[in-house]
Design an enzyme around this catalytic site. Sequence first.
Site, short mmCIF file in Angstrom:
data_model
loop_
_atom_site.label_atom_id
_atom_site.label_comp_id
_atom_site.label_asym_id
_atom_site.label_seq_id
_atom_site.Cartn_x
_atom_site.Cartn_y
_atom_site.Cartn_z
CD GLU A 124 -2.38 -1.07 2.89
OE1 GLU A 124 -2.19 -0.11 3.67
OE2 GLU A 124 -2.97 -2.10 3.23
CE LYS A 126 5.55 4.92 6.72
NZ LYS A 126 5.46 6.30 7.11
CG ASP A 128 4.55 12.25 5.08
OD1 ASP A 128 4.53 11.90 6.27
OD2 ASP A 128 5.40 13.03 4.62
CE1 TYR A 235 -2.78 2.48 8.89
CE2 TYR A 235 -2.90 4.30 7.33
CZ TYR A 235 -2.54 3.81 8.56
OH TYR A 235 -1.94 4.63 9.47
CE LYS A 350 9.65 5.96 6.26
NZ LYS A 350 10.33 6.85 7.13
CB CYS A 444 27.04 41.20 10.93
SG CYS A 444 25.24 41.06 10.94
CB CYS A 447 24.54 45.22 12.48
SG CYS A 447 25.70 44.05 13.18
CB CYS A 462 26.43 39.00 14.28
SG CYS A 462 26.08 40.71 14.68
CB CYS A 467 22.78 42.61 15.12
SG CYS A 467 22.51 42.04 13.44
S1 IVH Z 1 -0.06 0.10 8.63
C1 IVH Z 1 1.73 -1.57 12.79
N1 IVH Z 1 -0.45 1.32 6.37
O1 IVH Z 1 2.98 4.94 8.87
C2 IVH Z 1 1.54 -0.32 12.06
N2 IVH Z 1 0.55 2.54 8.12
O2 IVH Z 1 5.62 4.32 10.06
C3 IVH Z 1 0.48 -0.51 11.05
N3 IVH Z 1 1.02 4.87 7.56
O3 IVH Z 1 2.02 4.77 12.22
C4 IVH Z 1 0.43 0.65 10.17
N4 IVH Z 1 0.24 4.81 5.51
O4 IVH Z 1 0.64 6.26 10.67
C5 IVH Z 1 0.02 1.42 7.61
N5 IVH Z 1 -0.92 2.26 4.31
C6 IVH Z 1 -0.45 2.38 5.54
C7 IVH Z 1 0.09 3.57 6.04
C8 IVH Z 1 0.58 3.62 7.33
C9 IVH Z 1 0.79 5.58 6.43
C10 IVH Z 1 1.68 5.42 8.76
C11 IVH Z 1 1.00 5.04 10.05
C12 IVH Z 1 2.06 4.38 10.87
C13 IVH Z 1 3.32 4.84 10.22
C14 IVH Z 1 4.41 3.83 10.45
#
Ligand code: IVH
Length: 729
Positions: A124, A126, A128, A235, A350, A444, A447, A462, A467
Amino acid sequence: MDFGQPKANVSIDPLSRINALREQIRHHEERYYIHNAPEIADEEFDRLLHELERLEAEYPDLVTPDSPTQRVAGRPVEGFETVEHLVPMLSLDNAYNDDELRAFDERVRKGAGAGDRPVAYVAELKIDGLSIALTYEGGRLVRGATRGDGVRGEDVTANVRTIRAIPLALRGGPSARVEVRGEVYLPRASFERMNREREDAGEPLFANPRNAAAGTMRNLVPALVAKRNLNAYTYQLVAEHRGVSSDARPDRLRQGYGESAETSAAADGRAFPSHAETLTAMAAWGLPVERHWKACATIDDVIAFCAEWAEKRAALDFETDGVVVKVDDLALRERLGTTAKFPRWATAFKFPAQQAHTKIKRIDVNVGRTGAVTPYAVLEPVFLAGSTISMATLHNAEDIARKDIRARDTVVIEKAGDVIPRVIAPVLSLRPDDSEPWSMPAACPVCGSTLRRDEEEVVWRCENTSCPARLRRSLEHFASRSAMNIEGLGESLVDQLIEQGLVHDFADLYHLEAAALENLVVAPREPRSDRAVPRKLGKVGRNVVAQIERSKQNDLSRLIYALGIRHVGEKAAATVARHLRTMARVLDASLEELQRVPDVGPVVADSIRKFAEESHNRALIAKLEQAGVNLRSLQPEPAEDVPGPLAGKTFVLTGTLASMTREAAEAAIAARGAKVSSSVSRKTSYVVVGEEAGSKLEKAQKLGVPTLTEDEFKDLIMKAGSWKLEAGS
Ligand code: IVH
């Protein structure tokens, strides 16, 4: 979808029309907020909502909490209560490359006893944002909580309800209590719009959509949250184990089954065998599930998915920083279990930091509050990871020399974790022939004072305390939330105050008049759009003056921190204030006296002494005193930890007290040995009710907790101790 024709004469059967409207509205919310594919125009949607509002106004008995009209609560909440999660919210281990993904797969296969047979995964995106836990009971949303420390989070139900992607009622979902986990995020476009508006209003900008979403979720005014366009994806499904009473839960958690409880996510008897099926069911119940997830038969498929999205992610309308890889078979998840921190059945891949090439136009330096001078690169604007970059940090002179970064170089820049971009390295083949190494300017830039560097430090400074650049940063710090907490006094206003000669030091703030501020013209510093035109401050200016006035009553600890004395952080400021009681004593304390304060070591003590020895600092304090700024501690004396007359009692304050600040009231309570709590429970002894009291009063009444008016409270306090309550202190 056919919802049936609107009835011509609704008065015959308002309930069925109301139900039909609710169903239609939810359908269109899903089309718009979850699938990004609206079927009708916004006006049409509003028309449906208005019709429902009209009907509900006419038949108030038919209003239910899960009606789409009930998303925004009428009044601000007063604070967030702490709530415990059904099972702890763990975080994920990371994988940064294909090898680490394969190593994860190997661990999983070993744990599963799978030998050479592949294990199936779900990959899936991730998201942010910030994690959220939604509790549904009988299919209705009853609670939304932040992750907090993983075990306990904050109850943000009122804010969660405003997010239209989140259903207030599940369609055909489980009737048992379930917790749905997901991520609240701010779509990129909404983030950019929000920052443009903040810029226009002279407010500080959010660094990235994640911070903006987190900041918004913690806002106490749900009506404002509703305007911010937050969105969400879910999720994970966590259900309470059948036959396991909540008392027995801690044992189960200790055994480490925590996050794998998805196995028994039974929807009224239907247990899902796999995560893929869980996601499909969640989507069918109307929960927002990000649609790009993929069932992967082998780790190779997972690796291909990760590579694909590392490329394609820029096209999404939300920020994603990786791929979450999860074992699909829920029984296997249970067998694998968790470590103390992470589930063994999932990992987060990541994405590599996104890089770009651009040219350094010049290298400038920035002067901070302490006078520290840091170089940064002014870049030819380049688009990278969702935003246009025109500046990058260069850390310090040594770093520049080591990497040999020069003005007019073409360089590789990188945005890791979507923070401030960094310059990685110059592209030497593209370097102009006449280029020269960079060196720190001698003076600087603001000033003109000579810049110096301590023997053992890499930082240049500085040393001119007046300043203007230092003043600007100092004022920003002085006004910041954890210091004097002067809302609205942000960067651009500070700039104007200094430029117009209205403020030369902290004390000048207390002589500003509303009229002067109202007429200040604030120009956006780097206009991002045509809308960002210079404008008068008006009401914002008046509010700032009121905030400044209010800050006079702050506890001494805030002032000590706000002064920006080197090495004196919030915690040191608080203990110094509590132990030494007055500013006069702080200024006159010897090194030994200072070091007798708990947690104050020689460095902090020395720094406070040096500050106190400077005559212009003493003059500044005198000026602050003259302006009416409180220079005394409002906290109880440390010796008063002995049981007081109200020992063991717990107070909750709600609303605004007319004759004293909250800090003063809290101090009076603490001085008598009682505690102040932020939320009402059966254990609360008294709820003190001020003006415009909110949900805490309701809760007190519901639980039968005694309430006190302000006068009754003062009476009780007076009787319980000789400590004098001074109005307004
Ligand atoms: S599953 C056991 N699925 O990423 C943790 N987390 O670094 C199960 N996050 O705390 C999390 N997208 O806030 C899961 N598709 C996704 C996600 C996701 C973002 C975040 C979540 C978690 C953090 C972990």
